[in-house]
Motif scaffolding. Sequence first.
Motif, mmCIF file in Angstrom:
data_model
loop_
_atom_site.group_PDB
_atom_site.id
_atom_site.type_symbol
_atom_site.label_atom_id
_atom_site.label_comp_id
_atom_site.label_asym_id
_atom_site.label_seq_id
_atom_site.Cartn_x
_atom_site.Cartn_y
_atom_site.Cartn_z
ATOM 1 N N ASP A 281 40.492 27.839 63.461
ATOM 2 C CA ASP A 281 40.098 26.453 63.164
ATOM 3 C C ASP A 281 40.842 25.882 61.962
ATOM 4 O OD1 ASP A 281 38.908 27.960 61.216
ATOM 5 O OD2 ASP A 281 36.885 27.140 61.474
ATOM 6 N N GLY A 282 41.925 26.544 61.527
ATOM 7 C CA GLY A 282 42.759 25.971 60.482
ATOM 8 C C GLY A 282 43.109 26.939 59.372
ATOM 9 N N PRO A 283 44.067 26.558 58.502
ATOM 10 C CA PRO A 283 44.526 27.427 57.419
ATOM 11 C C PRO A 283 43.405 27.784 56.444
ATOM 12 C CG PRO A 283 46.006 25.548 57.724
ATOM 13 C CD PRO A 283 44.778 25.273 58.521
ATOM 14 N N LYS A 284 43.511 28.964 55.860
ATOM 15 C CA LYS A 284 42.517 29.409 54.878
ATOM 16 C C LYS A 284 43.197 30.246 53.795
ATOM 17 C CE LYS A 284 38.515 29.378 57.948
ATOM 18 N NZ LYS A 284 39.221 28.658 59.018
ATOM 19 N N THR A 285 42.565 30.274 52.633
ATOM 20 C CA THR A 285 43.036 31.130 51.541
ATOM 21 C C THR A 285 42.506 32.553 51.750
ATOM 22 O OG1 THR A 285 41.097 30.746 50.157
ATOM 23 C CG2 THR A 285 42.947 29.178 49.945
ATOM 24 N N ALA A 286 43.060 33.487 50.984
ATOM 25 C CA ALA A 286 42.566 34.867 51.037
ATOM 26 C C ALA A 286 41.107 34.930 50.605
ATOM 27 C CB ALA A 286 43.431 35.771 50.153
ATOM 28 N N PHE A 287 40.731 34.121 49.605
ATOM 29 C CA PHE A 287 39.333 34.122 49.163
ATOM 30 C C PHE A 287 38.412 33.616 50.267
ATOM 31 C CE2 PHE A 287 35.729 31.864 47.111
ATOM 32 C CZ PHE A 287 35.085 32.976 46.595
ATOM 33 N N GLU A 288 38.796 32.559 50.938
ATOM 34 C CA GLU A 288 37.970 32.030 52.032
ATOM 35 C C GLU A 288 37.822 33.061 53.143
ATOM 36 O OE1 GLU A 288 38.895 27.232 51.669
ATOM 37 O OE2 GLU A 288 40.318 28.535 52.714
ATOM 38 N N LEU A 289 38.902 33.773 53.439
ATOM 39 C CA LEU A 289 38.842 34.811 54.463
ATOM 40 C C LEU A 289 37.973 35.986 54.005
ATOM 41 C CD1 LEU A 289 42.571 34.747 55.586
ATOM 42 C CD2 LEU A 289 40.597 34.146 57.016
ATOM 43 N N ALA A 290 38.052 36.329 52.723
ATOM 44 C CA ALA A 290 37.231 37.417 52.182
ATOM 45 C C ALA A 290 35.747 37.092 52.303
ATOM 46 C CB ALA A 290 37.599 37.677 50.724
ATOM 47 N N VAL A 291 35.380 35.832 52.036
ATOM 48 C CA VAL A 291 33.975 35.408 52.147
ATOM 49 C C VAL A 291 33.501 35.510 53.596
ATOM 50 C CG1 VAL A 291 32.398 33.449 51.900
ATOM 51 C CG2 VAL A 291 34.077 33.928 50.119
ATOM 52 N N LEU A 292 34.371 35.157 54.533
ATOM 53 C CA LEU A 292 34.008 35.247 55.951
ATOM 54 C C LEU A 292 33.904 36.699 56.415
ATOM 55 C CD1 LEU A 292 36.293 32.377 57.309
ATOM 56 C CD2 LEU A 292 33.789 32.386 57.305
ATOM 57 N N LEU A 293 34.794 37.551 55.910
ATOM 58 C CA LEU A 293 34.781 38.962 56.300
ATOM 59 C C LEU A 293 33.619 39.726 55.664
ATOM 60 C CD1 LEU A 293 38.589 39.840 56.025
ATOM 61 C CD2 LEU A 293 37.228 39.951 58.123
ATOM 62 N N PHE A 294 33.303 39.387 54.414
ATOM 63 C CA PHE A 294 32.303 40.146 53.648
ATOM 64 C C PHE A 294 31.288 39.196 52.996
ATOM 65 C CE2 PHE A 294 36.397 42.393 53.484
ATOM 66 C CZ PHE A 294 36.051 43.613 54.051
ATOM 67 N N PRO A 295 30.522 38.463 53.794
ATOM 68 C CA PRO A 295 29.634 37.438 53.222
ATOM 69 C C PRO A 295 28.560 37.990 52.286
ATOM 70 C CG PRO A 295 29.165 37.797 55.557
ATOM 71 C CD PRO A 295 30.432 38.507 55.251
ATOM 72 N N LEU A 296 28.130 39.222 52.492
ATOM 73 C CA LEU A 296 27.070 39.801 51.673
ATOM 74 C C LEU A 296 27.607 40.650 50.523
ATOM 75 C CD1 LEU A 296 24.618 40.922 54.527
ATOM 76 C CD2 LEU A 296 24.630 38.776 53.237
ATOM 77 N N LEU A 297 28.905 40.871 50.502
ATOM 78 C CA LEU A 297 29.477 41.832 49.551
ATOM 79 C C LEU A 297 30.435 41.204 48.548
ATOM 80 C CD1 LEU A 297 29.436 44.954 49.060
ATOM 81 C CD2 LEU A 297 31.442 45.104 50.543
ATOM 82 N N TYR A 298 30.996 40.030 48.867
ATOM 83 C CA TYR A 298 32.138 39.549 48.095
ATOM 84 C C TYR A 298 31.817 39.294 46.624
ATOM 85 C CZ TYR A 298 30.706 34.617 48.173
ATOM 86 O OH TYR A 298 30.039 33.429 47.980
ATOM 87 N N LEU A 299 30.621 38.825 46.304
ATOM 88 C CA LEU A 299 30.292 38.572 44.898
ATOM 89 C C LEU A 299 30.043 39.862 44.135
ATOM 90 C CD1 LEU A 299 28.003 35.407 45.018
ATOM 91 C CD2 LEU A 299 30.323 35.588 44.092
ATOM 92 N N LYS A 300 29.494 40.861 44.807
ATOM 93 C CA LYS A 300 29.157 42.133 44.163
ATOM 94 C C LYS A 300 30.382 43.003 43.961
ATOM 95 C CE LYS A 300 26.027 46.072 44.633
ATOM 96 N NZ LYS A 300 25.078 46.780 45.511
ATOM 97 N N GLU A 301 31.302 42.997 44.932
ATOM 98 C CA GLU A 301 32.468 43.894 44.904
ATOM 99 C C GLU A 301 33.747 43.093 45.107
ATOM 100 O OE1 GLU A 301 32.313 46.979 44.177
ATOM 101 O OE2 GLU A 301 30.288 47.679 44.600
ATOM 102 N N LEU A 302 33.961 42.095 44.260
ATOM 103 C CA LEU A 302 35.055 41.152 44.493
ATOM 104 C C LEU A 302 36.441 41.806 44.526
ATOM 105 C CD1 LEU A 302 35.655 38.201 45.044
ATOM 106 C CD2 LEU A 302 35.794 37.813 42.584
ATOM 107 N N PRO A 303 36.814 42.670 43.558
ATOM 108 C CA PRO A 303 38.147 43.291 43.640
ATOM 109 C C PRO A 303 38.353 44.077 44.929
ATOM 110 C CG PRO A 303 37.210 43.599 41.460
ATOM 111 C CD PRO A 303 36.111 43.056 42.326
ATOM 112 N N LEU A 304 37.295 44.762 45.372
ATOM 113 C CA LEU A 304 37.378 45.559 46.593
ATOM 114 C C LEU A 304 37.623 44.660 47.803
ATOM 115 C CD1 LEU A 304 35.038 48.500 47.538
ATOM 116 C CD2 LEU A 304 35.547 46.730 49.216
ATOM 117 N N VAL A 305 36.848 43.590 47.938
ATOM 118 C CA VAL A 305 36.978 42.756 49.138
ATOM 119 C C VAL A 305 38.275 41.952 49.127
ATOM 120 C CG1 VAL A 305 34.474 42.645 49.462
ATOM 121 C CG2 VAL A 305 35.623 40.790 48.287
#
Length: 335
Positions: A281-305
């Motif tokens: 549905d369109g271009p995205k940044t790595a951060f936007e993709l990380a949030v979609l891939l790991f919605p429950l984890l990205y804030l807790k383990e940001l470097p990892l995701v």
Amino acid sequence: MSAVSKNRLSKAATEIAKGVYQISLPTPFTVGDVNVYVIEGQECITLVDVGPLTEEAWSSLENGLASIGYRLEDVGQIVLTHHHVDHIGQLEKVKHLSQAKVYAHPLAAPYVEQDEEFMQFHDEFFITLYKECGLPEELLSVVEKFRRMMATFQEKSKVDKSLVHEQALPHFPEWQVLFTPGHSQSHLSLYRASDQLLVAGDHLISSISSNAFIEPPRDRSMTRPLTLVQYRTALEMCAGMDIKLVVSGHGEPIENSRELIFERLQKTWERTNAIRRFLHDGPKTAFELAVLLFPLLYLKELPLVISETLGHIDLLVMVHQIHVQNKEGVLYYSL
């Protein structure tokens, strides 16, 4: 101290192969206990990794050694599988008490020694990288948080000698050093052909897929390493070897390593397919993709995701399945 804590500190070492003992040490990290290994030799004993800088890990290490008749003073040499803090934090304490020589990959040295010039470059690298990934400004504090974690759970120490791929481990001619980068740039494993045993650090873990952490290049003139590409290549190397048993930095021993490697290799392509679906549905940044891939984890383990997401983006870019465009310093990915 609670009865549970006392029980955790009184774990005996487990003999997992002839002359090789596993000691599990508690860590304050999500990954849980870290496994360190004692290898007996004719001239000395080798300690593989040392655990984080905590009182609990120190007591567990002393107790584990005592359960097989050793003291820390008996350690003749220390091998570091890689430079992550849960594996090297109490190195200086062990080294001071034992006077043991420390062996590691040369790229471990600036982290072990906390070389200030390199660590400054490290911080600048990640600030730039995270901005390119599209991280909101308020999340850039994760870089400072990482440095605080190092300062809390690791004491500055020194690597005495570097190891070379396929060399015999000093004083242990039956053991071969293998470089297995990907999880970290400094990662190495130890292989004993006589019983086809691999001491794998975090290269291969039974219960979780090892994260291929993004790291800065060894100096400013180089581009960052493609860590997931490295990791897959090192896994493929191990899949081509005769390995009966893998013992890891976390979790249980692995008897079906080739099967597990092929499963992990396949899962990377499953994740790249998920990224491609998110880009429909369109271009995205790595951060936007990380949030979609790991919605429950990205804030807790940001470097990892971010590492996990960027690694799979690297694979897709490498095989020309997605495109990248720089818009005012932020990278956008599209089909």
